[in-house]
Scaffold this active site. Structure first.
Site, PDB file in Angstrom:
ATOM      1  N   LYS B  74       0.853  -1.201   0.000  1.00  0.00           N
ATOM      2  CA  LYS B  74       0.000   0.000   0.000  1.00  0.00           C
ATOM      3  C   LYS B  74       0.885   1.245   0.000  1.00  0.00           C
ATOM      4  O   LYS B  74       1.926   1.280   0.681  1.00  0.00           O
ATOM      5  CB  LYS B  74      -0.882  -0.038   1.245  1.00  0.00           C
ATOM      6  CG  LYS B  74      -1.946   1.037   1.325  1.00  0.00           C
ATOM      7  CD  LYS B  74      -2.809   0.801   2.577  1.00  0.00           C
ATOM      8  CE  LYS B  74      -3.897   1.860   2.714  1.00  0.00           C
ATOM      9  NZ  LYS B  74      -4.660   1.678   3.958  1.00  0.00           N
ATOM     10  N   SER B 149      -9.463   1.705   3.043  1.00  0.00           N
ATOM     11  CA  SER B 149      -8.622   2.473   2.153  1.00  0.00           C
ATOM     12  C   SER B 149      -7.591   1.625   1.418  1.00  0.00           C
ATOM     13  O   SER B 149      -6.910   2.119   0.527  1.00  0.00           O
ATOM     14  CB  SER B 149      -7.903   3.582   2.911  1.00  0.00           C
ATOM     15  OG  SER B 149      -7.147   3.051   3.968  1.00  0.00           O
ATOM     16  N   SER B 173      -9.802  -0.613   7.252  1.00  0.00           N
ATOM     17  CA  SER B 173      -9.152  -0.423   5.957  1.00  0.00           C
ATOM     18  C   SER B 173      -8.388  -1.609   5.409  1.00  0.00           C
ATOM     19  O   SER B 173      -7.965  -1.575   4.257  1.00  0.00           O
ATOM     20  CB  SER B 173      -8.223   0.791   6.011  1.00  0.00           C
ATOM     21  OG  SER B 173      -9.004   1.960   6.125  1.00  0.00           O
TER      22      SER B 173
END
Lengths: 96, 471, 426
Positions: B74, B149, B173
């Site tokens: 990420k 996210s 997330s």
């Protein structure tokens, strides 16, 4: 009590255009309503929990850690304006 | 099966038995990225050295737990020399001069970072739609969101563009996009995995975690990345167990699982309710004892989480002033401003003004922590749906100032209490995956992983993959 | 005319001389170091960096608090203090607000007056700003070598009433800090920085509604002068019925005046909240007592002992205690020569402190008979003297020393000789 979104935006230096401000103001009001629900709960004699690590007294020894020290080049590498090893910003009008 | 479709365990076995090389494995993933990512937009930056690193791995004689395995990271984890943006234009050109602890540990374990994945800008969201670089699409249906996210990471795993991925969870997330993309997402306890080098969102809840194809994979990754870090004062000194080796139980006899009624409320889609009920029955078959319980109304968790998180966010974004790195503050996008405004207001009115919201929120946080403590006296875990429903359509998050916090309402209580939990696929509705969450007390990673593993081995949902024919 | 009372509070920042910075392992020294060469992700405020507190800095802060008779809080936290300025890389300073390490202490002046200390807390220093013209454009250069250095903040209650009191307080404070060896307290190098908050009130029981903050005070002398100037300035305004503006002022040491500075930003709202990245610090009674045991003898105590045991007067004792070299010399030889005498010799710089003490028996008084004898026996020299060659006195002094086997004070001998020579020149 209406919150001045423009004033808050100024404090945190995130400029907001008038149209955006309107949208943010509406969203802000809605969010506060959700937060206000918390006042329904009785928290007398309850102490706050700012952390959930459960830890205390985490320190480091007073030793120099060479592994993390950046070279001057590394430190400056992402800056837009540098001068002879310094970061450069527009003149601050007085010294504090 | 193509090499990029292998899970971690299979890839490790294959490499060990020299059925293929790391270079071939990486190449298969890169090919997949090349053909599919133009539709999915899971990646922002690719590691140009990946193949070279794979070649080096193939030559490397030293045993390493993840040697030669490709993963997606990420884009809020700092990678030295590789652009890191948190999907925010403010950091458009930021090249970090240091490495996050998580990616450093993966590197030391031999894993190879394929690239940085798309996310909600600054991790502010549950859709990946607020990315300054455009949304990621759900591999199961391009018109749908992958969740967030960590949407890019979840989509990358779901579309077999990597063997595993790393995400971060502030509240949901990791688990929610995993649920929406039909993969396994594990959130270790707060303090279990170092946050050093992870661009901070809410400092008191941020938890890095793996997104994988199986629970067993997640256990192994967690083992590699977890553990105390002298650079992060909030990491626990508790020893890291050999989670994957201990995953041997297939019977859950004696395990007590609570079913909070608040998480199966009226606003849950009926199909979701059915799937969760099915999962409950499956777990009972495996020997677990399940009982309904009452927890504090999730609406309070939403309030606490919204307030505390946005306060910490407003503080953590203060360092982005354009002097040492990044663009100036006018480059911040709408959602960042939205969250910072509330956070600033909350902190401003702490000592004066009408609110005192911040202090009240932190006190209610204590009530929620106590609520769980009471629950875990009688139960080992609790379960529920990870998300109130399946993936939503693109555009769902817009014009909704509390979209993120509302979507994560089933996991926020756990997040603010520092608990550990997992999401595993438990079925489909209208062709979109649904996730089951199993959550346990702080530092009960083994129990959570064991239960999820047993459940997963007795089901086949996690083996189903999206049809990636987008042309 | 209503009597006005001065209410002055002092704020002192002290750089601790720890090896490493407050929240990271970068070298803490920054004096004459190439810019931005002692930084790391933490003190540079890079995304993802996290603070980990320096244990020695905390211990030293507590010791400062103990030396100032403060109460040490059982549980303390660090707090974030938010404001935007280029010298503040995170957009907030990690400091202490609600639960500082030390509170409610005091330092006693010679008059017996106690200057109450509100708090002693620990925080991190900011970067250094340098103003420069580059290509005819005014810019500010930023060097983060100093960013993150451990800084102790000491705040007094507004009980100081004059420049003199402020000066005395600061001197005593500096002596204590140097004695503790926690800081060089060098104003020129910036390891000790001062600010004064000055206001006047007609009601001794109530603080004024305004407060004037004076910064950039680079010496104790300037603090004294600035305070005196401010008292005058504010008195004059108040006598005209004008309330002085609440503001920050600088001090011009050439004009010996304070001047208004533009307010940098609404300083009021720092949005303090507990630092989530640093777990609280819990100090047991045993831990604090252990630190107390490690305290060196403080100047006050040392001075009192010297006065009591060796009958030195207070100011002599203070002068000895102030200077580590003088004090150790005194302690070394006080058994060999009368302490009072020794102290005076040291204070009056009559002894070379780099050399061991040579004991001379006291010079005898010059015997006038010997003076007369030398004059009688050295008629040529005397004649030369009378003829104008005054330098011949040196030879005559030598003769006196010879006759007395060096036991007289040569200066005295010279004096007596000259007296006689002049008297005899008739």
């Amino acid at each position: 009590m209406t919150v001045d979104v423009q004033y808050l935006a100024k404090i945190i230096q995130m400029p907001v255009k008038p149209a955006e401000a309107k949208q943010l103001q509406a969203g802000f009001a809605k969010t506060i309503e959700t937060v206000k629900l918390l006042n329904q709960l009785d928290t007398t004699n309850i102490s706050p929990n700012f952390q959930v690590s459960g830890l205390t007294n985490i320190f480091r020894e007073d030793k120099i850690d060479k592994k993390r020290v950046l070279t001057q080049t590394q430190a400056l590498t992402n800056a837009k304006h540098t001068y002879q090893g310094y970061f450069v910003v527009p003149a601050i009008l007085h010294e504090t | 099966m193509k090499l990029n479709q292998l899970n971690l365990q299979e890839a490790l076995d294959g490499l060990k038995n020299q059925l293929f090389s790391s270079k071939e494995l990486i190449q298969a993933c890169l090919d997949q990225i090349k053909t599919k990512d133009k539709y999915l937009h899971a990646f922002l930056t690719l590691n140009s050295q990946a193949l070279k690193e794979a070649e080096a791995a193939d030559q490397d004689k030293i045993a390493k737990p993840l040697k030669g395995i490709p993963y997606a990271l990420k884009d809020n984890f700092l990678t030295e020399g590789i652009r890191t943006t948190a999907s925010a234009k403010v950091l458009d050109e930021f090249i970090p001069p240091y490495e996050s602890t998580v990616s450093a540990r993966l590197k030391a374990a031999g894993a190879i970072c394929l690239g940085k994945t798309n996310m909600d800008a600054w991790a502010h969201g549950s859709s990946t739609e607020t990315s300054d670089y455009g949304p990621t699409h759900n591999p199961w249906n391009l018109n749908y969101l992958p969740g967030g996210s960590s949407g890019g990471s979840a989509a990358a795993v779901s579309a077999d563009m990597c063997t595993f991925a790393i995400g971060s969870e502030t509240a949901g997330s990791v688990r929610q996009p995993s649920a929406w993309c039909g993969v396994t997402g594990f959130k270790p306890s707060y303090g279990r995995v170092s946050r050093y080098g992870l661009i901070a969102m809410a400092s008191s809840t941020d938890s890095p975690g793996p997104i994988c194809k199986t629970v067993s994979d997640a256990a192994l990754i967690t083992q590699v990345i977890a553990g105390q870090d002298p650079y992060d004062a909030t990491t626990s000194a508790l020893p890291v167990a050999n989670y994957s080796q201990n995953l041997n139980k297939t019977s859950l006899a004696g395990l007590k699982i609570a079913i909070p009624q608040e998480y199966l409320s009226k606003d849950l889609a009926p199909q979701v309710r059915q799937l969760i009920q099915k999962a409950i029955e499956q777990l009972a078959k495996l020997g677990a004892k399940l009982k309904p319980v009452t927890l504090l109304d999730p609406q309070y968790s939403i309030g606490v989480y919204t307030l505390v998180q946005r306060s910490e966010v407003s503080s953590n974004l203060a360092r982005f002033d354009g002097v040492r790195y990044g663009q100036d503050r006018s480059a911040f996008s709408h959602e960042a401003k939205n969250r910072c405004l509330l956070g600033t207001y909350a902190l401003s009115s702490r000592y004066h003004g009408e609110g005192e919201y911040y202090n009240q929120a932190q006190k209610v946080r204590t009530l929620i922590i106590q609520d769980f403590a009471k629950l875990f006296k009688s139960f080992n875990l609790y379960l529920g749906p990870t998300s109130p429903g399946p993936a939503l359509k693109l555009g769902a998050s817009q014009n909704n100032p509390m979209f993120g916090e509302m979507e994560d309402r089933l996991v926020e209580a756990a997040a603010i209490s520092g608990l550990t939990g997992i999401s595993v696929p438990c079925g489909f509705t209208n062709g979109l995956p649904i996730g089951l969450q199993l959550t346990g007390p702080q530092f009960s990673e083994q129990i959570v992983l064991n239960a999820a593993h047993a459940y997963q081995k007795s089901t086949a949902y996690h083996l189903l993959k999206p049809n990636l024919n987008y042309d | 005319m209503t009597k006005l009372f001065s209410t002055i509070g002092l704020e002192i920042h002290v750089e601790l001389k720890t090896k490493s910075k407050m929240f990271c392992g970068c070298p803490a020294d920054h004096f004459q170091v190439k810019p931005n060469t002692h930084t790391c992700p933490v003190c540079l405020g890079l995304p993802g960096a996290l603070p980990v507190p320096n244990k020695t800095a905390i211990d030293w802060t507590i010791m400062i608090g103990l030396a100032l008779d403060c109460q040490i809080n059982h549980e303390s936290t660090f707090d974030r203090k938010h404001y935007f300025y280029p010298d503040l890389p995170k957009g907030f300073q990690i400091s202490q607000y609600d639960d500082p390490f030390c509170q409610q202490g005091y330092l006693t002046l010679d008059s017996g007056k106690k200057i109450l200390i509100n708090r002693v807390h620990l925080e991190e220093d900011t970067a250094k700003l340098i103003h420069k013209k580059i290509n005819n454009k005014d810019v500010t250069l930023v060097d983060f070598n100093r960013s993150g250095v451990a800084l102790v903040e000491i705040v007094t209650e507004p009980v100081v009433t004059s420049g003199n009191e402020a000066k005395e307080f600061l001197k005593k404070l500096r002596d204590i800090l140097r004695r503790l060896q926690v800081s060089d307290c060098d104003m020129e190098k910036g390891s000790m920085r001062l600010e004064a908050n000055i206001s006047l009130t007609a009601d001794a029981k109530h603080l004024a509604e305004y407060k004037v903050e004076v910064k950039n005070l680079n010496s104790f002398r300037f603090v004294d002068q600035a305070i005196n100037y401010e008292i005058e300035r504010q008195t004059s305004l108040l006598e005209q019925g004008i309330t002085p503006t609440q503001e920050t002022r600088g001090y011009d040491d050439l004009k010996k005046q304070t001047f208004s500075q533009r307010i940098k930003e609404a300083a009021g709202d720092y949005r303090y909240f507990p630092e989530p990245d640093i777990p609280p610090i819990v100090l047991s009674k045993e831990y604090v007592e252990n630190l107390r045991k490690q305290l060196p003898k403080l100047p006050e105590t040392e001075t009192a002992e010297l006065v009591q045991r060796f009958h030195l007067n207070n100011s002599t004792a203070q002068l000895l205690v102030k200077d580590a070299v003088k004090l150790s010399y005194f302690k070394k030889y006080l058994t060999e020569i009368e302490p009072v005498k020794l102290a005076n010799l040291i204070i009056n710089k009559k002894i070379d402190l780099t050399k061991p003490l040579l004991l001379k028996t006291a010079a005898q008084a010059v015997d006038l008979k010997i003076i007369e004898k030398v004059i009688r026996e050295n008629a040529d020299a005397v004649a030369k003297y009378k003829a104008g060659k005054t330098s011949v006195v040196g030879f005559l002094v030598g003769q006196v020393m010879k006759q007395t086997h060096g036991k007289v004070d040569p200066k005295q001998a010279q004096q007596e000789l000259l007296k006689h020579l002049r008297g005899v020149s008739s």
